[in-house]
Design an enzyme around this catalytic site. Structure first.
Site, PDB file in Angstrom:
ATOM      1  N   LYS A 190       0.849  -1.189   0.000  1.00 28.18           N
ATOM      2  CA  LYS A 190       0.000   0.000   0.000  1.00 28.18           C
ATOM      3  C   LYS A 190       0.886   1.241   0.000  1.00 28.18           C
ATOM      4  CE  LYS A 190      -1.596   2.815   2.740  1.00 28.18           C
ATOM      5  NZ  LYS A 190      -1.462   3.996   1.861  1.00 28.18           N
ATOM      6  N   GLU A 266      10.252   1.162  10.068  1.00 24.50           N
ATOM      7  CA  GLU A 266      11.220   2.205   9.713  1.00 24.50           C
ATOM      8  C   GLU A 266      10.502   3.532   9.927  1.00 24.50           C
ATOM      9  OE1 GLU A 266      14.278   1.723   8.894  1.00 24.50           O
ATOM     10  OE2 GLU A 266      14.312  -0.412   8.434  1.00 24.50           O
ATOM     11  N   CYS A 300      13.633  10.865   6.340  1.00 25.44           N
ATOM     12  CA  CYS A 300      13.785  10.448   7.740  1.00 25.44           C
ATOM     13  C   CYS A 300      15.237  10.600   8.163  1.00 25.44           C
ATOM     14  CB  CYS A 300      13.339   9.012   7.900  1.00 25.44           C
ATOM     15  SG  CYS A 300      14.132   7.935   6.713  1.00 25.44           S
ATOM     16  N   GLU A 397      10.622  16.304  13.967  1.00 21.27           N
ATOM     17  CA  GLU A 397      11.134  16.114  12.621  1.00 21.27           C
ATOM     18  C   GLU A 397      10.684  17.300  11.773  1.00 21.27           C
ATOM     19  OE1 GLU A 397       9.522  12.452  11.117  1.00 21.27           O
ATOM     20  OE2 GLU A 397      11.403  11.965  10.135  1.00 21.27           O
TER      21      GLU A 397
END
Ligand code: NAP
Length: 494
Positions: A190, A266, A300, A397
Site C-alpha cells: 500500500k 522504519e 527520515c 522532525e
C-alpha cells in the site's frame, strides 16, 4: 537525459497516461469496488495529475486473497528464478529511468536529477537482492552429546503487508519488495495516497520481468486505516513492514499484536549533524548540504539539528546560509531547479510554524524563512542560527529545507545533546581526529552513523533505527532475514 531541458506538457501527460491506475491484484489491474477513485496532485501546481482506484475494505481483502493463493507455489519457485526476475526488473528500471523519474517528480515534487537518483537507488535494491536470493543458507552441526544432527533451514515468512510513505515513492517500495521476492514471500503493497503512480509503474515492470500473478498486489486507498486494519488482523498475513511516521507505526504495532506478526518498522528521525572544531570545513558544509537538502529535507535521514563547536559555529552557519540562499527553487521539471515544493499545504505550513517558533524564542534567520510563490507548496531554503534547545525545531522532525544551528563546547556535551531525543535513526559527524570519530561511532545512540559523510543510505548496508525510530533492518545481508524464518530439524541417526 530528461535533465538537459525543461519537460514539455505532452511528455508529462504521456508518462502519466502510460501508468496503470487500477488496483493491482492477481497480476492485473482492476477498478475499485463501486468505481471509487482518488486524485493524485502535482504539489508544484496543486493541479490534479490523475485519478487512481480508491480501494475499499473488500478490495484490500481481495489483494490479500491473491497473495495467499500463490504463497505456496511462489515459495517453491527456485531461488535462481526469483533472483532473475529481480535482475530483469533492475535492468528495466535502469532502461526506463527517465520516465520513472519524471513520473516521480510530477507526483512528489523533487527535482528531476534527484528523482533520477532515487530511481537508481531503488533499482539497486533489486540488483542487490537478486544476488541474495541464491545465498539463502542454513546450517548443519552435531549436538554436544553427539546423539543428534542439528539442521537449520530458512523458510519464507509468508504473505507480507508493506505500507510505504510518499517521500521516496520507489525506493521505500523496492527495499521491501526486493528481499520479499528473493525470500519467496508474496505481498500486498500500500503506497501513500499522494504518490501511487510510481508504485503502479513498478508493478507493471515486475509483471513484465516475469513475476507470477498474485505475488505482488498493490492497493491504493484514501482510507488507509480502515482498509489496512482488517488485513493486519487477518490470520493469513504473517508479516507487516512499515515505513512512515512513528505515530502511525506505533498504532500498527498494536494492531499486529493480535496475530503476533513478524514486524519491521522504519519510522521517523531527528538526526544530529555534529561539526567538531577540527573538522574539514569544506567537507562539512558539502556534507551538511546533502544531509539537509536531499529530498528538500523531506527524509527520515535528514539532518534535523546542526550542533557545531562554538569556535567554528559562526563560520559554518554563514557558509551554510550562502549555499542555501543560492539554491534555485521551482517546479522540479524545470531545468536548473534544485529545490522543489513540499508535498502539500499542511507540510509547508508546519515548516513555517516551526521556523516562527524558533524565531520567537530568539533564533536568527540567516537566509530564507518564508514561503515562495502563490502556486504550489514551496518554502525557501532556510538557516536559523542560535536556535535554543527548547525550540520545537530541535525536537520534532522538520521535514523541510530548514537548517537550525546551535553550538556546543565539549565532546561530552555534543554527544549528550545529540542523544537527547526520543528518535535514534542516524547521526552524522565531521572530525579529522580518529579517537573522536571512534567515540562518536560508539556513543551516538542511533542505528546508523555517518562519519565525514552526509549520506548513509546504500542497498549494501543495513538501514534502520533504534528507540522511537523503529526496529528491523532494510538492505545489507540483514535485509532478507526480515522475510525468513529459521526452521530447526533434529535428526537422530538410527
Ligand atoms: P505516515 O502518515 O505515517 O504515512 C506512511 C504510510 O502509512 C502511508 O502509506 C499512509 O497512507 C499510511 N497510513 C497512514 N495512516 C495509516 C493507518 N492508520 N493505517 C495504515 N496505514 C496508514 O507518514 P508520512 O507523513 O507519509 O511519511 C513521512 C514519515 O515517514 C516521516 O516520519 C519519516 O521520517 C518517515 N520515513 C521513515 C523512513 C525510514 O526508513 N525510517 C523512510 C522514509 C520516511 P496515506 O498516504 O493514505 O496516509
Amino acid at each position: 537525459m530528461t535533465t538537459a531541458m525543461s519537460v514539455t506538457a505532452d511528455r508529462e501527460q504521456s508518462v502519466v497516461e502510460q501508468v496503470p491506475k487500477g488496483l493491482w491484484i492477481g497480476g492485473g489491474t482492476h477498478p475499485a469496488a463501486g468505481g471509487a477513485t482518488l486524485a493524485v496532485t502535482d504539489p508544484s501546481t496543486g493541479e490534479v495529475l490523475a485519478e487512481v482506484a480508491d480501494a475499499s475494505v473488500e478490495d484490500g481483502r481481495a489483494a490479500l486473497d491473491a497473495a495467499v493463493d500463490v504463497q505456496g507455489s511462489w515459495a517453491a519457485t527456485p531461488p535462481r528464478e526469483r533472483g532473475e526476475i529481480l535482475r530483469r526488473a533492475f535492468e528495466m528500471m535502469t532502461a526506463r529511468a527517465d520516465d520513472l523519474a519524471l513520473l516521480m517528480t510530477l507526483e512528489m515534487g523533487k527535482p528531476i536529477p534527484e528523482s533520477r537518483g532515487e530511481v537508481t537507488y531503488a533499482a539497486e535494491f533489486f540488483r542487490w537482492f537478486s544476488e541474495e536470493a541464491v545465498r539463502i543458507a542454513g546450517s548443519w552441526s552435531t549436538s554436544p552429546d553427539g546423539a543428534t544432527r542439528l539442521l537449520t533451514m530458512k523458510r519464507p515468512v509468508g504473505p507480507a503487508l508493506m505500507i510505504t510513505p510518499w517521500n521516496f515513492p520507489l525506493a521505500m517500495g523496492t527495499r521491501k519488495i526486493g528481499p520479499a521476492v528473493a525470500a519467496g514471500c508474496t505481498m500486498v503493497v500500500k503506497p501513500a495516497a499522494q504518490t501511487p503512480l510510481s508504485m503502479y509503474a513498478l508493478a507493471d515492470i515486475l509483471r513484465e520481468a516475469g513475476l507470477p500473478d498474485g505475488v505482488l498486489n498493490v492497493v491504493t486507498t484514501s482510507s488507509s486505516g480502515k482498509v489496512m486494519e482488517p488485513l493486519i488482523r487477518d490470520s493469513r498475513l504473517r508479516k507487516l513492514t512499515f515505513t512512515g511516521s512513528t505515530v502511525v507505526g506505533r498504532r500498527l504495532v498494536e494492531q499486529s499484536a493480535e496475530q503476533l506478526l513478524r514486524v519491521s518498522m522504519e519510522l521517523g528521525g531527528n538526526a544530529p549533524f555534529l561539526v567538531m572544531a577540527d573538522a574539514d570545513m569544506d567537507a562539512a558544509v558539502d556534507g551538511a548540504m546533502v544531509a539537509k537538502m536531499r529530498n528538500m529535507g523531506e527524509a527520515c535521514t535528514a539532518a534535523n539539528r546542526f550542533l557545531v563547536h562554538e569556535s567554528v559555529a559562526d563560520e559554518f552557519a554563514q557558509r551554510m546560509a550562502g549555499r542555501m540562499g543560492s539554491l534555485r527553487v521551482g517546479r522540479g521539471t524545470e531545468e536548473g531547479v534544485q529545490v522543489g515544493p513540499l508535498v502539500d499545504a499542511v507540510s509547508r505550513d508546519k515548516v513555517a510554524e516551526l521556523v516562527q517558533d524558533a524565531v520567537n524564542r530568539g533564533g536568527r534567520v540567516l537566509t530564507g524563512g518564508d514561503t515562495v510563490g502563490d502556486r504550489g507548496w514551496f518554502y525557501s531554503p532556510t538557516v536559523v542560527a542560535d536556535v535554543p534547545t527548547d525550540a520545537v525545531l530541535q525536537t520534532e522532525e522538520i521535514f523541510g529545507p530548514v537548517a537550525p544551528v546551535s553550538t556546543f563546547a565539549t565532546l561530552d556535551e555534543a554527544i549528550g545533546r545529540a542523544n537527547d531525543t526520543e528518535y535514534g535513526l542516524v547521526a552524522y559527524a565531521y572530525t579529522r581526529d580518529l579517537a573522536t570519530a571512534l567515540s562518536l561511532a560508539e556513543q551516538l545512540d542511533t542505528g546508523m552513523v555517518g562519519i565525514n559523510q552526509g549520506v548513509v543510505s546504500t542497498p549494501a548496508a543495513p538501514f534502520g533505527g533504534v528507540k522511537q525510530s523503529g526496529f528491523g533492518r532494510e538492505g545489507g545481508r540483514e535485509g532478507i532475514e526480515e522475510y525468513l524464518e529459521t526452521r530447526y530439524v533434529g535428526i537422530r541417526p538410527q
